[in-house]
Design a protein around this motif. Sequence first.
Motif, PDB file in Angstrom:
ATOM      1  N   UNK A   1     -11.366  -5.498  11.564  1.00 36.80           N
ATOM      2  CA  UNK A   1     -10.002  -5.254  11.881  1.00 36.80           C
ATOM      3  C   UNK A   1      -9.390  -5.339  10.629  1.00 36.80           C
ATOM      4  N   UNK A   2      -9.261  -6.683  10.094  1.00 41.21           N
ATOM      5  CA  UNK A   2      -8.484  -6.940   8.830  1.00 41.21           C
ATOM      6  C   UNK A   2      -8.853  -5.974   7.694  1.00 41.21           C
ATOM      7  N   UNK A   3     -10.239  -6.027   7.589  1.00 43.35           N
ATOM      8  CA  UNK A   3     -10.630  -5.102   6.410  1.00 43.35           C
ATOM      9  C   UNK A   3     -10.376  -3.519   6.516  1.00 43.35           C
ATOM     10  N   UNK A   4     -10.356  -3.087   7.794  1.00 43.19           N
ATOM     11  CA  UNK A   4      -9.787  -1.561   7.879  1.00 43.19           C
ATOM     12  C   UNK A   4      -8.368  -1.579   7.717  1.00 43.19           C
ATOM     13  N   UNK A   5      -7.572  -2.484   8.143  1.00 47.21           N
ATOM     14  CA  UNK A   5      -6.083  -2.362   7.974  1.00 47.21           C
ATOM     15  C   UNK A   5      -5.595  -2.386   6.436  1.00 47.21           C
ATOM     16  N   UNK A   6      -6.408  -3.473   5.769  1.00 46.69           N
ATOM     17  CA  UNK A   6      -6.179  -3.669   4.189  1.00 46.69           C
ATOM     18  C   UNK A   6      -6.576  -2.451   3.420  1.00 46.69           C
ATOM     19  N   UNK A   7      -7.597  -1.706   3.919  1.00 48.58           N
ATOM     20  CA  UNK A   7      -8.025  -0.451   3.243  1.00 48.58           C
ATOM     21  C   UNK A   7      -6.967   0.702   3.467  1.00 48.58           C
ATOM     22  N   UNK A   8      -6.365   0.678   4.869  1.00 47.66           N
ATOM     23  CA  UNK A   8      -5.363   1.654   4.843  1.00 47.66           C
ATOM     24  C   UNK A   8      -4.123   1.655   4.194  1.00 47.66           C
ATOM     25  N   UNK A   9      -3.587   0.182   4.012  1.00 45.87           N
ATOM     26  CA  UNK A   9      -2.408  -0.073   3.107  1.00 45.87           C
ATOM     27  C   UNK A   9      -2.600  -0.119   1.714  1.00 45.87           C
TER      28      UNK A   9
ATOM     29  N   UNK B   1      -5.427  -2.686  -0.455  1.00 45.60           N
ATOM     30  CA  UNK B   1      -5.412  -4.178  -0.619  1.00 45.60           C
ATOM     31  C   UNK B   1      -4.712  -4.760  -1.899  1.00 45.60           C
ATOM     32  N   UNK B   2      -5.051  -3.821  -3.143  1.00 47.33           N
ATOM     33  CA  UNK B   2      -4.581  -4.237  -4.184  1.00 47.33           C
ATOM     34  C   UNK B   2      -2.906  -4.261  -4.598  1.00 47.33           C
ATOM     35  N   UNK B   3      -2.494  -3.634  -3.560  1.00 43.10           N
ATOM     36  CA  UNK B   3      -0.959  -3.715  -3.663  1.00 43.10           C
ATOM     37  C   UNK B   3      -0.081  -4.404  -2.669  1.00 43.10           C
ATOM     38  N   UNK B   4      -0.930  -5.264  -1.861  1.00 45.77           N
ATOM     39  CA  UNK B   4      -0.216  -6.240  -0.639  1.00 45.77           C
ATOM     40  C   UNK B   4       0.411  -7.345  -1.740  1.00 45.77           C
ATOM     41  N   UNK B   5       1.127  -8.004  -0.975  1.00 48.19           N
ATOM     42  CA  UNK B   5       2.198  -8.898  -1.637  1.00 48.19           C
ATOM     43  C   UNK B   5       1.201 -10.203  -1.885  1.00 48.19           C
ATOM     44  N   UNK B   6       1.531 -10.993  -2.976  1.00 53.04           N
ATOM     45  CA  UNK B   6       0.707 -12.113  -3.104  1.00 53.04           C
ATOM     46  C   UNK B   6       0.642 -13.150  -2.080  1.00 53.04           C
TER      47      UNK B   6
END
Length: 622
Positions: free
Chosen positions: A543-551, A553-558
């Motif tokens: 689930x985490x991998x899918x949601x990170x792909x949707x948003x 992952x390279x642009x999420x906050x540190x």
Amino acid sequence: MNADLLGRRSAAPSRPWHLTAFRVPADGARRPTGTALVDRVRELRARILYDNGRRPDFRTASGDHVDDQHLDFGAWHFVGRRTADGPPLGYVRLSTPDTGERFQSREYLGAEAYARLLLDSGLGTGETYEHSRLVVEHHARKLGLGVQLNALALAAARHLGAKAMVGTSGTKDGQDAFHARFGFRPVAGTRRYVEHYTEDVVLLMCRIGDAAGDYSDLVAEYTDLFPQLVVDAETVRLDLPAMREEAPATLAAALASARTELAPDRRSWRPEPVDGPGELRALLASGRVREVHDTIEQQIAELVRSREPGPRYDDPAELAAARERQLDGAETWEYGSWFFHPWSGRLVHVLPAPEFRMVRTDRNRGKIDRPEQRRLLDRRIGVIGLSVGSAGALTLAMEGIGGAYRLADFDTLSLSNLNRLRAGAHDVGVNKCVLAARQMYEIDPYLDIEIFPGGLTDEVMEEFFTADGGIDLLVEECDTPYVKLAARERARALGVPVLMDANDRGLLDVERFDLEPERRLLHGRLGATCAADVAGELSFEETVDLILAMVDADRISPELAAAIPLIGTTYSSWPQLASGVALGGALTADAARRVLLGRPLASGRYYTDFDALLAPDRSTVR
């Protein structure tokens, strides 16, 4: 002689009660002691029946409590106390065939109908008794005194040779259901509203030879003990001036009882319109109303000023005259609308819908003018996920963006949600779309809201998107990959634009399926993956991998990137802050307004990153 009795069935409360039985002779009206005793009985009953104004007929203008019934003479009376010298806390009456001509049941049905009922039931007047006037102090109800008194009345009738009991019962608070647990059954066709009691009343009948329902053992026990409870009516004490609420034996017992008696309303979410003086009077007398909010004169003053801004209505005389013109001869109480909020017990008086909305959104003008306000109110918005999504839904409602909504969420509010949801500790356990609907209706009771408390499932997908003309915009804020994709697939097929706040770095996602019907879901971030591909049960890591792909992952906050590996060990779930949720609500509402008014807003991703915006080199002051 008297006896302290302890209910021995598990269904009956295990609390000691001092129960007294006495009979006032039929000729007691000619004796000073008999009359004085009956007067005290009537005052006891009337004060409890009055119930802080719920049944106003039981108190006179001078403040006396009155329940005069000639049926009291010749009847058996039963009183319950906590101790032998304590104040009376409950009461019930048993009338014998000697006074059958005066039975309440006979008066309620009419003599002919009552005689026909007995004939059809195979009963004679000499074997039918009447049970009436079961009244118990509120705190004693919680401790089960009503059960003890009801059982004792049945036991006395059985001991005295009755074959059946009749009686009338209210229905508003489930009194008829309470009697049903003792074997009483409603007589068909006898339910009707009685103004004297401010509720529907029904005639009940019970066969004494039958088992007494849930309390058969208790009634059998009291049948044997009844003679021991009888006291001389000339000496019985009913000290009304000493009546007071007694402290519970233990705090734990009081809390356990209160949890059942005062359980919160976690289901209601739609306000109840109150139409006409009859409904208003009945509601006020029902005991349901805890607060009355009637600010209609202030609202009319605002209406007048919003129509004609300027100094004219600074003059109180001018304002009063304008208010009278607006009322046009109507009383203030009958102008506009009344709404009852059952979850809070609040009764609210507001202007008629067009005037209410004109005043409520008056300060929007200059940014959203009235023609645009009317266009926005004509739209229906769907919101999936009322955790982060609640901020968007409430901001939309406050700003007047959308007059109709569909809200979907299967989850209930938890204590850890209070770091970012506008709610209180008393709301824990309430479904999130129920909570959002309540708050939105408190802003505007004229809204049209539908809720889907089971979440957006395949079974309700079509209804959510297409019923009654469908939705004009979707705000998607759920955590389930399947729902995220399935909702977008349906939105794209129907040409419904989709907004999503990612609650990290102020990311707002916009998909204009209304303008681009072939656009790839989530800007192609998942490639050809569709809802069917993720329909099965996913692990937390998947689930985490899918949601990170949707948003992306390279642009999420540190901070979020550092927290994700620790979720499930150091952290219980995704980190989120109220400030980020509030920002998301603002971004969602602003974007929704642009889409629904046809202003430019292209598909894409937009960041309102506080770290970037509040960096030192961004300051305009040098």
